[in-house]
Design an enzyme around this catalytic site. Structure first.
Site, PDB file in Angstrom:
ATOM      1  N   GLY A  15       3.116  -4.394   9.036  1.00 51.45           N
ATOM      2  CA  GLY A  15       3.098  -2.942   9.220  1.00 51.45           C
ATOM      3  C   GLY A  15       1.911  -2.235   8.624  1.00 51.45           C
ATOM      4  O   GLY A  15       2.048  -1.148   8.055  1.00 51.45           O
ATOM      5  N   THR A  16       0.731  -2.845   8.771  1.00 56.18           N
ATOM      6  CA  THR A  16      -0.454  -2.144   8.286  1.00 56.18           C
ATOM      7  C   THR A  16      -1.578  -2.233   9.310  1.00 56.18           C
ATOM      8  O   THR A  16      -1.774  -3.244   9.964  1.00 56.18           O
ATOM      9  CB  THR A  16      -0.940  -2.694   6.927  1.00 56.18           C
ATOM     10  N   GLN A  36       0.859  -1.195   0.000  1.00 59.03           N
ATOM     11  CA  GLN A  36       0.000   0.000   0.000  1.00 59.03           C
ATOM     12  C   GLN A  36       0.896   1.246   0.000  1.00 59.03           C
ATOM     13  O   GLN A  36       0.411   2.353  -0.143  1.00 59.03           O
ATOM     14  CB  GLN A  36      -0.877   0.046   1.250  1.00 59.03           C
ATOM     15  N   ASP A  74       6.323   4.587  -1.437  1.00 59.80           N
ATOM     16  CA  ASP A  74       7.677   5.129  -1.201  1.00 59.80           C
ATOM     17  C   ASP A  74       8.787   4.426  -1.968  1.00 59.80           C
ATOM     18  O   ASP A  74       9.964   4.766  -1.783  1.00 59.80           O
ATOM     19  CB  ASP A  74       7.977   5.114   0.316  1.00 59.80           C
ATOM     20  N   HIS A 121      -1.475   1.410  -4.244  1.00 58.34           N
ATOM     21  CA  HIS A 121      -1.850   2.805  -4.069  1.00 58.34           C
ATOM     22  C   HIS A 121      -0.941   3.757  -4.822  1.00 58.34           C
ATOM     23  O   HIS A 121      -0.885   4.938  -4.506  1.00 58.34           O
ATOM     24  CB  HIS A 121      -1.860   3.158  -2.567  1.00 58.34           C
ATOM     25  N   CYS A 125      -0.009  22.118 -20.884  1.00 55.34           N
ATOM     26  CA  CYS A 125      -1.368  22.391 -21.396  1.00 55.34           C
ATOM     27  C   CYS A 125      -2.119  23.301 -20.424  1.00 55.34           C
ATOM     28  O   CYS A 125      -3.263  23.668 -20.664  1.00 55.34           O
ATOM     29  CB  CYS A 125      -2.136  21.078 -21.579  1.00 55.34           C
ATOM     30  N   ASN A 140       3.276  -6.754  13.556  1.00 55.40           N
ATOM     31  CA  ASN A 140       2.851  -5.399  13.880  1.00 55.40           C
ATOM     32  C   ASN A 140       2.958  -5.227  15.397  1.00 55.40           C
ATOM     33  O   ASN A 140       2.503  -6.107  16.123  1.00 55.40           O
ATOM     34  CB  ASN A 140       1.388  -5.206  13.435  1.00 55.40           C
ATOM     35  N   PRO A 141       3.545  -4.104  15.865  1.00 52.40           N
ATOM     36  CA  PRO A 141       3.618  -3.947  17.331  1.00 52.40           C
ATOM     37  C   PRO A 141       2.224  -3.864  17.968  1.00 52.40           C
ATOM     38  O   PRO A 141       2.041  -4.186  19.131  1.00 52.40           O
ATOM     39  CB  PRO A 141       4.359  -2.608  17.507  1.00 52.40           C
ATOM     40  N   CYS A 201      -4.620  16.518 -19.332  1.00 50.20           N
ATOM     41  CA  CYS A 201      -4.266  15.774 -20.561  1.00 50.20           C
ATOM     42  C   CYS A 201      -3.548  14.468 -20.255  1.00 50.20           C
ATOM     43  O   CYS A 201      -3.156  13.745 -21.177  1.00 50.20           O
ATOM     44  CB  CYS A 201      -3.370  16.658 -21.446  1.00 50.20           C
TER      45      CYS A 201
HETATM   46  C1  BV8 Z   1     -12.119   3.283  -3.112  1.00 49.32           C
HETATM   47  C2  BV8 Z   1      -2.238   6.645  -1.176  1.00 49.32           C
HETATM   48  C3  BV8 Z   1     -14.151   3.766  -4.078  1.00 49.32           C
HETATM   49  C4  BV8 Z   1      -2.070   8.074  -1.081  1.00 49.32           C
HETATM   50  C5  BV8 Z   1      -3.927   5.816   0.355  1.00 49.32           C
HETATM   51  C6  BV8 Z   1     -14.746  -0.725   1.582  1.00 49.32           C
HETATM   52  C7  BV8 Z   1     -14.477  -1.017   0.239  1.00 49.32           C
HETATM   53  C8  BV8 Z   1     -13.952  -0.041  -0.599  1.00 49.32           C
HETATM   54  C9  BV8 Z   1     -13.684   1.237  -0.112  1.00 49.32           C
HETATM   55  C10 BV8 Z   1     -13.942   1.521   1.209  1.00 49.32           C
HETATM   56  C11 BV8 Z   1     -14.475   0.552   2.053  1.00 49.32           C
HETATM   57  N1  BV8 Z   1     -14.622   1.115   3.267  1.00 49.32           N
HETATM   58  C12 BV8 Z   1     -14.187   2.417   3.250  1.00 49.32           C
HETATM   59  C13 BV8 Z   1     -13.801   2.691   1.990  1.00 49.32           C
HETATM   60  C14 BV8 Z   1     -13.308   3.990   1.548  1.00 49.32           C
HETATM   61  C15 BV8 Z   1     -11.797   4.137   1.669  1.00 49.32           C
HETATM   62  C16 BV8 Z   1     -11.274   3.588   2.959  1.00 49.32           C
HETATM   63  O1  BV8 Z   1     -10.799   2.450   3.015  1.00 49.32           O
HETATM   64  N2  BV8 Z   1     -11.318   4.397   4.030  1.00 49.32           N
HETATM   65  C17 BV8 Z   1     -10.776   3.970   5.299  1.00 49.32           C
HETATM   66  C18 BV8 Z   1     -10.007   5.122   5.967  1.00 49.32           C
HETATM   67  C19 BV8 Z   1     -11.916   3.463   6.161  1.00 49.32           C
HETATM   68  N3  BV8 Z   1     -11.137   3.490   0.547  1.00 49.32           N
HETATM   69  C20 BV8 Z   1     -10.950   4.197  -0.576  1.00 49.32           C
HETATM   70  O2  BV8 Z   1     -11.357   5.327  -0.727  1.00 49.32           O
HETATM   71  C21 BV8 Z   1     -10.210   3.497  -1.696  1.00 49.32           C
HETATM   72  N4  BV8 Z   1     -10.910   3.757  -2.922  1.00 49.32           N
HETATM   73  O3  BV8 Z   1     -12.615   2.466  -2.435  1.00 49.32           O
HETATM   74  O4  BV8 Z   1     -12.756   3.892  -4.135  1.00 49.32           O
HETATM   75  C22 BV8 Z   1     -14.591   3.425  -5.421  1.00 49.32           C
HETATM   76  C23 BV8 Z   1     -15.181   2.186  -5.646  1.00 49.32           C
HETATM   77  C24 BV8 Z   1     -15.638   1.909  -6.887  1.00 49.32           C
HETATM   78  C25 BV8 Z   1     -15.489   2.852  -7.908  1.00 49.32           C
HETATM   79  C26 BV8 Z   1     -14.862   4.078  -7.668  1.00 49.32           C
HETATM   80  C27 BV8 Z   1     -14.401   4.371  -6.432  1.00 49.32           C
HETATM   81  C28 BV8 Z   1      -8.821   4.088  -1.905  1.00 49.32           C
HETATM   82  C29 BV8 Z   1      -7.975   3.883  -0.687  1.00 49.32           C
HETATM   83  C30 BV8 Z   1      -6.527   4.319  -0.992  1.00 49.32           C
HETATM   84  C31 BV8 Z   1      -6.243   5.626  -0.335  1.00 49.32           C
HETATM   85  N5  BV8 Z   1      -4.856   5.974  -0.527  1.00 49.32           N
HETATM   86  N6  BV8 Z   1      -2.667   6.143   0.112  1.00 49.32           N
HETATM   87  C32 BV8 Z   1      -0.933   8.424  -0.163  1.00 49.32           C
HETATM   88  O5  BV8 Z   1      -0.195   7.545   0.307  1.00 49.32           O
HETATM   89  O6  BV8 Z   1      -0.803   9.619   0.070  1.00 49.32           O
HETATM   90  S1  BV8 Z   1      -4.316   5.128   1.838  1.00 49.32           S
HETATM   91  C33 BV8 Z   1      -3.065   5.210   2.975  1.00 49.32           C
HETATM   92  O7  BV8 Z   1      -3.483   4.315   4.021  1.00 49.32           O
HETATM   93  C34 BV8 Z   1      -1.714   4.662   2.546  1.00 49.32           C
HETATM   94  O8  BV8 Z   1      -1.694   4.027   1.275  1.00 49.32           O
HETATM   95  C35 BV8 Z   1      -1.439   3.612   3.590  1.00 49.32           C
HETATM   96  O9  BV8 Z   1      -0.582   2.647   3.187  1.00 49.32           O
HETATM   97  C36 BV8 Z   1      -2.816   3.118   3.768  1.00 49.32           C
HETATM   98  C37 BV8 Z   1      -3.060   2.178   4.871  1.00 49.32           C
HETATM   99  O10 BV8 Z   1      -2.428   2.701   6.005  1.00 49.32           O
HETATM  100  P1  BV8 Z   1      -1.247   1.784   6.623  1.00 49.32           P
HETATM  101  O11 BV8 Z   1      -0.262   1.521   5.550  1.00 49.32           O
HETATM  102  O12 BV8 Z   1      -1.851   0.617   7.297  1.00 49.32           O
HETATM  103  O13 BV8 Z   1      -0.591   2.796   7.624  1.00 49.32           O
HETATM  104  P2  BV8 Z   1      -1.129   3.178   9.062  1.00 49.32           P
HETATM  105  O14 BV8 Z   1      -0.388   4.399   9.500  1.00 49.32           O
HETATM  106  O15 BV8 Z   1      -2.623   3.165   9.077  1.00 49.32           O
HETATM  107  O16 BV8 Z   1      -0.674   1.941   9.979  1.00 49.32           O
HETATM  108  C38 BV8 Z   1       0.701   1.692  10.161  1.00 49.32           C
HETATM  109  C39 BV8 Z   1       0.792   0.389  10.940  1.00 49.32           C
HETATM  110  O17 BV8 Z   1       2.170   0.061  11.103  1.00 49.32           O
HETATM  111  C40 BV8 Z   1       0.199   0.481  12.340  1.00 49.32           C
HETATM  112  O18 BV8 Z   1      -0.641  -0.650  12.559  1.00 49.32           O
HETATM  113  C41 BV8 Z   1       1.424   0.438  13.271  1.00 49.32           C
HETATM  114  O19 BV8 Z   1       1.141  -0.267  14.457  1.00 49.32           O
HETATM  115  C42 BV8 Z   1       2.395  -0.343  12.432  1.00 49.32           C
HETATM  116  N7  BV8 Z   1       3.816  -0.084  12.706  1.00 49.32           N
HETATM  117  C43 BV8 Z   1       4.396   1.066  13.155  1.00 49.32           C
HETATM  118  N8  BV8 Z   1       5.738   0.869  13.251  1.00 49.32           N
HETATM  119  C44 BV8 Z   1       5.996  -0.397  12.835  1.00 49.32           C
HETATM  120  C45 BV8 Z   1       4.779  -1.010  12.477  1.00 49.32           C
HETATM  121  N9  BV8 Z   1       4.694  -2.275  12.033  1.00 49.32           N
HETATM  122  C46 BV8 Z   1       5.842  -2.962  11.942  1.00 49.32           C
HETATM  123  N10 BV8 Z   1       7.061  -2.458  12.252  1.00 49.32           N
HETATM  124  C47 BV8 Z   1       7.170  -1.184  12.701  1.00 49.32           C
HETATM  125  N11 BV8 Z   1       8.381  -0.694  13.027  1.00 49.32           N
HETATM  126 ZN    ZN Z   2      -1.657  18.578 -19.472  1.00 54.13          ZN
END
Ligand code: BV8
Ligand code: ZN
Length: 249
Positions: free
Chosen positions: A189-190, A103, A106, A121, A152, A215-216, A132
């Site tokens: 890590g998700t 996801q 980077d 993603h 454009c 995951n921690p 365009c």
């Molecule tokens: C869509 C890119 C609709 C940009 C990102 C059900 C089905 C479909 C959609 C939905 C649904 N329910 C809700 C939705 C809507 C929405 C959604 O999921 N919302 C959430 C908030 C509830 N989904 C969407 O909008 C998706 N699109 O569904 O379109 C559609 C359908 C049909 C037709 C047209 C349209 C699009 C979702 C993508 C959004 N883009 N990123 C960018 O990066 O700027 S999401 C963003 O969150 C990142 O990609 C990120 O990767 C992703 C998930 O977060 P995590 O990676 O898990 O990161 P987070 O900080 O949350 O957690 C980190 C974890 O690491 C923690 O658990 C922590 O404990 C752990 N950790 C910390 N340190 C460590 C560690 N683990 C291991 N080692 C360590 N050292």
């Molecule tokens: Zn353009």
């Protein structure tokens, strides 16, 4: 100092007979590279929710703010190096067919040497014009520049999947297939709350595959996983690789 959980005998036994492994990764795997996660206490710009910034309407309303957020993140990404988590996943390609479903935007898995990567993603180093669709991939936009315009006249945006946007269909279906056909899926890590990406580990669960969470913290997936390692991915994955290599020698 919390002890790093050692790999279980079952997991090592599963690895000794496995051929295909999927790593489903999120922002946590890049935390040890110094890239802040989204939702942790060090979450990026805590004053904004990712859903408010990673959103097409926010971009069109305030391209400057959203563009700056991505420039801020690109700076982190440029300075970051792959950590043990990325490097172990890359080294495991010497022993298994490894597919990375990430996801993250980077590029660190690619820089660590992973070959098969599905970026669900998108990729923060890629950009395109909203009017365009002209590509502006790997362009180093000057820091000062306000949100850049295409020749454009259209706004240039990062080639990442924003909330409300579709995921790349081929990457997603390839990821589903890999999760159904693997022997072991590691979810690393998700927070497992962003869909439809978060469905991928459940494809493996529903297909009776061995699912391991690293995951921690507890997540939505924890109760469905066969094993959970509460630790940092760089440390846990290094332990798993070292124990696996001891077992094959
Ligand atoms: C869509 C890119 C609709 C940009 C990102 C059900 C089905 C479909 C959609 C939905 C649904 N329910 C809700 C939705 C809507 C929405 C959604 O999921 N919302 C959430 C908030 C509830 N989904 C969407 O909008 C998706 N699109 O569904 O379109 C559609 C359908 C049909 C037709 C047209 C349209 C699009 C979702 C993508 C959004 N883009 N990123 C960018 O990066 O700027 S999401 C963003 O969150 C990142 O990609 C990120 O990767 C992703 C998930 O977060 P995590 O990676 O898990 O990161 P987070 O900080 O949350 O957690 C980190 C974890 O690491 C923690 O658990 C922590 O404990 C752990 N950790 C910390 N340190 C460590 C560690 N683990 C291991 N080692 C360590 N050292
Ligand atoms: Zn353009």
């Amino acid at each position: 100092m919390i002890a790093v959980p050692a790999p279980s005998k079952i997991l090592i036994k599963k690895l000794l007979s496995a051929k295909k492994i999927v790593f489903f990764t999120g922002a946590g795997i890049s935390a040890e590279s110094g890239i802040p996660t989204f939702r942790g206490e060090d979450g990026i710009w805590n004053k904004f929710k990712p859903e408010e910034l990673a959103n097409f309407n926010s971009f069109m309303k305030n391209p400057q703010l959203v563009w700056e957020w991505y420039q801020f993140r690109r700076e982190h990404v440029k300075k970051a190096m792959p950590n043990n988590g990325h490097l172990v996943i890359s080294e495991l390609q010497n022993y298994f067919e490894v597919v990375v479903v990430t996801q993250n935007v980077d590029n660190l898995h690619r820089r660590a040497g992973s070959k098969i990567i599905y970026e669900l993603h998108g990729n923060i180093e890629k950009n395109f014009c909203v009017d365009c669709s002209k590509r502006y991939d790997f362009v180093d936009f000057p820091k000062s520049e306000s949100s850049p315009k295409c020749e454009c006249g259209g706004l240039i945006r990062p080639d990442v999947v924003w909330f409300g946007e579709m995921l790349p269909a081929t990457e997603f279906s390839n990821s589903e297939k890999a999760a159904r056909e693997c022997d072991i899926l590691f979810s690393v890590g998700t927070s497992s709350i962003v869909f439809p990406a978060a469905y991928i580990p459940y494809e493996a669960v529903d297909s009776g595959k061995y699912v391991v969470e690293i995951n921690p913290d507890e997540t939505e997936l924890s109760r469905a996983a066969n094993e959970v390692y509460r630790g940092k991915s760089g440390e846990v994955l290094k332990n798993i690789l070292d124990e696996f290599k001891r077992s094959i020698n």
